[in-house]
Design a protein around this motif. Structure first.
Motif, PDB file in Angstrom:
ATOM      1  N   LEU A  22       9.945  -4.223  12.932  1.00  0.00           N
ATOM      2  CA  LEU A  22      11.130  -4.608  13.692  1.00  0.00           C
ATOM      3  C   LEU A  22      12.082  -3.431  13.661  1.00  0.00           C
ATOM      4  CD1 LEU A  22      13.358  -6.404  14.988  1.00  0.00           C
ATOM      5  CD2 LEU A  22      13.901  -7.190  12.664  1.00  0.00           C
ATOM      6  N   TYR A  23      12.366  -2.872  14.843  1.00  0.00           N
ATOM      7  CA  TYR A  23      13.479  -1.929  14.954  1.00  0.00           C
ATOM      8  C   TYR A  23      14.699  -2.727  15.377  1.00  0.00           C
ATOM      9  CZ  TYR A  23      16.929   0.907  17.306  1.00  0.00           C
ATOM     10  OH  TYR A  23      18.133   1.434  17.711  1.00  0.00           O
TER      11      TYR A  23
ATOM     12  N   ASN B   8      11.808   7.141  17.496  1.00  0.00           N
ATOM     13  CA  ASN B   8      13.097   7.816  17.610  1.00  0.00           C
ATOM     14  C   ASN B   8      14.275   6.899  17.268  1.00  0.00           C
ATOM     15  OD1 ASN B   8      14.755  10.080  18.051  1.00  0.00           O
ATOM     16  ND2 ASN B   8      15.169   9.458  20.153  1.00  0.00           N
ATOM     17  N   ALA B   9      14.115   6.131  16.192  1.00  0.00           N
ATOM     18  CA  ALA B   9      15.255   5.371  15.673  1.00  0.00           C
ATOM     19  C   ALA B   9      16.236   6.340  15.026  1.00  0.00           C
ATOM     20  CB  ALA B   9      14.782   4.342  14.652  1.00  0.00           C
ATOM     21  N   LYS B  10      17.496   5.976  15.030  1.00  0.00           N
ATOM     22  CA  LYS B  10      18.524   6.859  14.495  1.00  0.00           C
ATOM     23  C   LYS B  10      18.419   6.979  12.979  1.00  0.00           C
ATOM     24  CE  LYS B  10      23.509   7.747  14.860  1.00  0.00           C
ATOM     25  NZ  LYS B  10      24.806   7.220  15.398  1.00  0.00           N
ATOM     26  N   HIS B  11      18.092   5.872  12.309  1.00  0.00           N
ATOM     27  CA  HIS B  11      18.008   5.848  10.845  1.00  0.00           C
ATOM     28  C   HIS B  11      16.707   5.192  10.406  1.00  0.00           C
ATOM     29  CE1 HIS B  11      22.286   6.826  10.835  1.00  0.00           C
ATOM     30  NE2 HIS B  11      22.523   5.765  11.580  1.00  0.00           N
ATOM     31  N   SER B  12      16.153   5.625   9.292  1.00  0.00           N
ATOM     32  CA  SER B  12      14.920   5.004   8.788  1.00  0.00           C
ATOM     33  C   SER B  12      15.168   3.569   8.353  1.00  0.00           C
ATOM     34  CB  SER B  12      14.350   5.819   7.622  1.00  0.00           C
ATOM     35  OG  SER B  12      15.241   5.836   6.522  1.00  0.00           O
ATOM     36  N   TYR B  13      16.390   3.256   7.921  1.00  0.00           N
ATOM     37  CA  TYR B  13      16.660   1.880   7.475  1.00  0.00           C
ATOM     38  C   TYR B  13      16.836   0.915   8.647  1.00  0.00           C
ATOM     39  CZ  TYR B  13      21.512   3.604   8.023  1.00  0.00           C
ATOM     40  OH  TYR B  13      22.687   4.180   8.491  1.00  0.00           O
ATOM     41  N   GLU B  14      16.743   1.419   9.868  1.00  0.00           N
ATOM     42  CA  GLU B  14      16.695   0.529  11.027  1.00  0.00           C
ATOM     43  C   GLU B  14      15.267   0.055  11.317  1.00  0.00           C
ATOM     44  OE1 GLU B  14      20.362   1.883  13.893  1.00  0.00           O
ATOM     45  OE2 GLU B  14      18.622   3.225  13.833  1.00  0.00           O
ATOM     46  N   ILE B  15      14.305   0.556  10.544  1.00  0.00           N
ATOM     47  CA  ILE B  15      12.910   0.129  10.651  1.00  0.00           C
ATOM     48  C   ILE B  15      12.638  -0.872   9.538  1.00  0.00           C
ATOM     49  CG2 ILE B  15      10.500   0.833  10.568  1.00  0.00           C
ATOM     50  CD1 ILE B  15      12.030   1.881  13.028  1.00  0.00           C
ATOM     51  N   ILE B  16      12.354  -2.111   9.934  1.00  0.00           N
ATOM     52  CA  ILE B  16      12.046  -3.172   8.981  1.00  0.00           C
ATOM     53  C   ILE B  16      10.549  -3.431   9.038  1.00  0.00           C
ATOM     54  CG2 ILE B  16      12.573  -5.539   8.261  1.00  0.00           C
ATOM     55  CD1 ILE B  16      15.028  -3.647   8.351  1.00  0.00           C
ATOM     56  N   TYR B  17       9.883  -3.351   7.882  1.00  0.00           N
ATOM     57  CA  TYR B  17       8.474  -3.733   7.839  1.00  0.00           C
ATOM     58  C   TYR B  17       8.360  -5.247   7.947  1.00  0.00           C
ATOM     59  CZ  TYR B  17       6.666   0.819   6.156  1.00  0.00           C
ATOM     60  OH  TYR B  17       6.286   2.124   6.042  1.00  0.00           O
TER      61      TYR B  17
ATOM     62  N   GLY C 104       1.548  -0.814   5.308  1.00  0.00           N
ATOM     63  CA  GLY C 104       2.618   0.058   5.765  1.00  0.00           C
ATOM     64  C   GLY C 104       2.200   1.519   5.763  1.00  0.00           C
ATOM     65  N   ILE C 105       1.517   1.929   4.708  1.00  0.00           N
ATOM     66  CA  ILE C 105       1.053   3.318   4.612  1.00  0.00           C
ATOM     67  C   ILE C 105       0.032   3.611   5.710  1.00  0.00           C
ATOM     68  CG2 ILE C 105      -0.194   4.958   3.141  1.00  0.00           C
ATOM     69  CD1 ILE C 105       0.999   3.383   0.717  1.00  0.00           C
ATOM     70  N   ALA C 106      -0.874   2.661   5.938  1.00  0.00           N
ATOM     71  CA  ALA C 106      -1.895   2.847   6.976  1.00  0.00           C
ATOM     72  C   ALA C 106      -1.288   2.816   8.375  1.00  0.00           C
ATOM     73  CB  ALA C 106      -2.966   1.772   6.834  1.00  0.00           C
ATOM     74  N   PHE C 107      -0.213   2.056   8.568  1.00  0.00           N
ATOM     75  CA  PHE C 107       0.516   2.047   9.835  1.00  0.00           C
ATOM     76  C   PHE C 107       0.968   3.470  10.165  1.00  0.00           C
ATOM     77  CE2 PHE C 107       4.229  -0.427  12.097  1.00  0.00           C
ATOM     78  CZ  PHE C 107       3.921   0.192  13.291  1.00  0.00           C
TER      79      PHE C 107
ATOM     80  N   ALA D  66       4.793   7.013  -0.718  1.00  0.00           N
ATOM     81  CA  ALA D  66       3.911   6.931   0.446  1.00  0.00           C
ATOM     82  C   ALA D  66       4.407   5.863   1.419  1.00  0.00           C
ATOM     83  CB  ALA D  66       2.481   6.626   0.000  1.00  0.00           C
ATOM     84  N   TYR D  67       4.855   4.735   0.894  1.00  0.00           N
ATOM     85  CA  TYR D  67       5.331   3.634   1.729  1.00  0.00           C
ATOM     86  C   TYR D  67       6.593   4.033   2.487  1.00  0.00           C
ATOM     87  CZ  TYR D  67       6.472  -1.325   2.737  1.00  0.00           C
ATOM     88  OH  TYR D  67       6.754  -2.535   3.324  1.00  0.00           O
ATOM     89  N   GLU D  68       7.522   4.686   1.807  1.00  0.00           N
ATOM     90  CA  GLU D  68       8.774   5.082   2.458  1.00  0.00           C
ATOM     91  C   GLU D  68       8.575   6.269   3.394  1.00  0.00           C
ATOM     92  OE1 GLU D  68      11.410   3.348   2.621  1.00  0.00           O
ATOM     93  OE2 GLU D  68      10.628   1.845   1.235  1.00  0.00           O
ATOM     94  N   GLN D  69       7.623   7.137   3.074  1.00  0.00           N
ATOM     95  CA  GLN D  69       7.310   8.209   4.010  1.00  0.00           C
ATOM     96  C   GLN D  69       6.716   7.647   5.301  1.00  0.00           C
ATOM     97  OE1 GLN D  69       7.907  11.595   4.114  1.00  0.00           O
ATOM     98  NE2 GLN D  69       9.245  11.072   2.400  1.00  0.00           N
ATOM     99  N   ALA D  70       5.917   6.570   5.177  1.00  0.00           N
ATOM    100  CA  ALA D  70       5.378   5.924   6.375  1.00  0.00           C
ATOM    101  C   ALA D  70       6.507   5.320   7.205  1.00  0.00           C
ATOM    102  CB  ALA D  70       4.366   4.856   5.976  1.00  0.00           C
ATOM    103  N   ARG D  71       7.532   4.788   6.549  1.00  0.00           N
ATOM    104  CA  ARG D  71       8.678   4.245   7.289  1.00  0.00           C
ATOM    105  C   ARG D  71       9.354   5.356   8.099  1.00  0.00           C
ATOM    106  NH1 ARG D  71      11.666  -0.357   5.753  1.00  0.00           N
ATOM    107  NH2 ARG D  71      11.112  -0.066   3.546  1.00  0.00           N
TER     108      ARG D  71
END
Length: 404
Positions: A234-235, A80-89, A281-284, A67-72
């Motif tokens: 943080l993107y 519209n980030a290129k990669h999910s790992y460019e999103i930092i919680y 994160g999930i609620a975000f 659930a947490y990673e799906q929210a990411r």
């Protein structure tokens, strides 16, 4: 068109009274309210699959991790980030900015220059001042005019080969000014500087596309976007995130640890030490689902109507002055009435059930520019109504009469 009355039913807090009066909530620039759909996600997490993530083999941990990673991924797609790992919680916008500022401590040297704007929140000023103290870099400021707009010709003059970083908010929290960040980013990149955009005030009203903007860092907080407090984003472009050292040490952000040497995990985990705000994160992600379901074009159109109506009605009041009259602005109105202190008006409005913000709004340089102690700030969201504005105007006139 928005069905505002239907939307209002999604927000339980809008049904309450304050001091015996129906709540009118005009402090959305400080924090937005939370719909039942997001509250249900929070309750569901703690009721059904509360567990630590990433390290557990048991079912609850795997459910929470998914659930947490799906929210990411939801956040990645929204921006519209290129990669999910460019999103930092992160814990929010302030945390995100400090993370970047800390990272640049090892990348800047004495004589390097960084630029902020005169319209910034303290959280986009103080970390850069601290960075300059640590590195010997020089902080420069893009000035503003009486309308609350940045003087871009002065920005052009500030840019040079020594400029390494530029930091500007997308929308001013104090005045509602929408800054021309596309041009600001392009000009900074032309001299080789990186750009961080503070999106705390923009994300409730519009939908930034970080790839189209070509921005290096973009930050925001969930609690401004109908989500919970204590979580944000943080993107960062992959190449920049790889250049920055970890912000904190601890569990999760490591690859291997020995007493001789520690190696760090890859993105995004390098910057996510310790147990995160999992539920947040999930609620975000759920909050973004909610707002996207309404539609940001619909939100922007309706909030612009509220801004125009509120501005028109306020300007009918004798002695009232609005601060922040930029051509491009969002649904924030900062104002004063004659010599009456904003705190006094805000206190009386609260007795009538109306929540506004008073003070310098963590943007003291703006107040110093206008030579005032602060303002009364009414900030609208898509669940507010013109009828609420009418009630607010009546209450404001009563407050002025009592204080005159």
């Amino acid at each position: 068109m928005l069905d505002v009355q239907k939307i209002r039913k999604d927000f339980p807090i809008l049904n309450r009274t304050v001091n015996g009066k129906p709540l009118i909530y005009f402090d959305n620039a400080a924090t937005s309210q939370t719909p039942q759909q997001v509250i249900d996600v929070i309750v569901d997490y703690y009721s059904n699959y509360n567990a630590n993530i990433h390290r557990g083999v048991h079912s609850l941990s795997q459910e929470a991790t998914d659930a947490y990673e799906q929210a990411r991924i939801k956040i990645q797609k929204h921006f519209n980030a290129k990669h999910s790992y460019e999103i930092i919680y992160t814990a929010g916008t302030t945390h995100s900015i400090n993370l970047v500022a800390n990272g640049f401590s090892s990348l800047l040297k004495k004589g390097d220059e960084i630029i902020v704007s005169a319209l910034e929140h303290h959280s986009n000023i103080v970390p850069w001042q601290m960075l300059c103290e640590r590195t010997g870099a020089i902080l420069k400021v893009i000035p503003m005019n009486e309308n609350g707009e940045l003087i871009l010709s002065d920005y052009d003059a500030l840019l040079n080969e020594h400029t390494k970083l530029v930091f500007v908010n997308h929308i001013s929290n104090a005045l509602g000014t929408i800054n021309p960040i596309e041009s600001i980013i392009e000009k900074a990149h032309a001299v080789g500087a990186a750009v961080l955009i503070d999106g705390a005030q923009s994300c409730p009203h519009l939908k930034p596309d970080v790839q189209a903007l070509d921005v290096d860092f973009y930050v925001c907080s969930a609690h401004k976007i109908c989500g919970p407090t204590g979580v944000g984003m943080l993107y960062g472009k992959e190449e920049w995130l790889n250049k920055l050292p970890p912000y904190q040490g601890g569990g999760e952000m490591i690859a291997e640890v020995s007493f001789e040497k520690t190696t760090y995990a890859g993105l995004p985990h390098k910057f996510e030490a310790g147990t995160p705000n999992i539920c947040g994160g999930i609620a975000f992600g759920a909050a973004l689902d909610y707002m996207n379901n309404i539609g940001f074009e619909n939100i922007a159109k309706y909030e612009n109507e509220l801004l125009a109506y509120g501005t028109e009605q306020l300007l009918k009041i004798e002695g009232l002055k609005i601060y922040g009259t930029a051509k491009e602005k969002t649904s924030v109105i900062s104002f004063n009435v004659g010599t009456i202190h904003p705190y006094d008006i805000g206190t009386i409005l609260d007795k009538m059930g109306i929540a506004v913000r008073t003070g310098h709004h963590c943007a003291q340089p703006i107040m110093d520019f206008y030579k005032i102690p602060g303002t009364i700030r009414a900030s609208f969201m898509f669940y507010n109504t013109k009828e609420e504005i009418d009630t607010f105007i009546v209450a404001l006139k009563k407050a002025i009469m009592m204080l005159s």
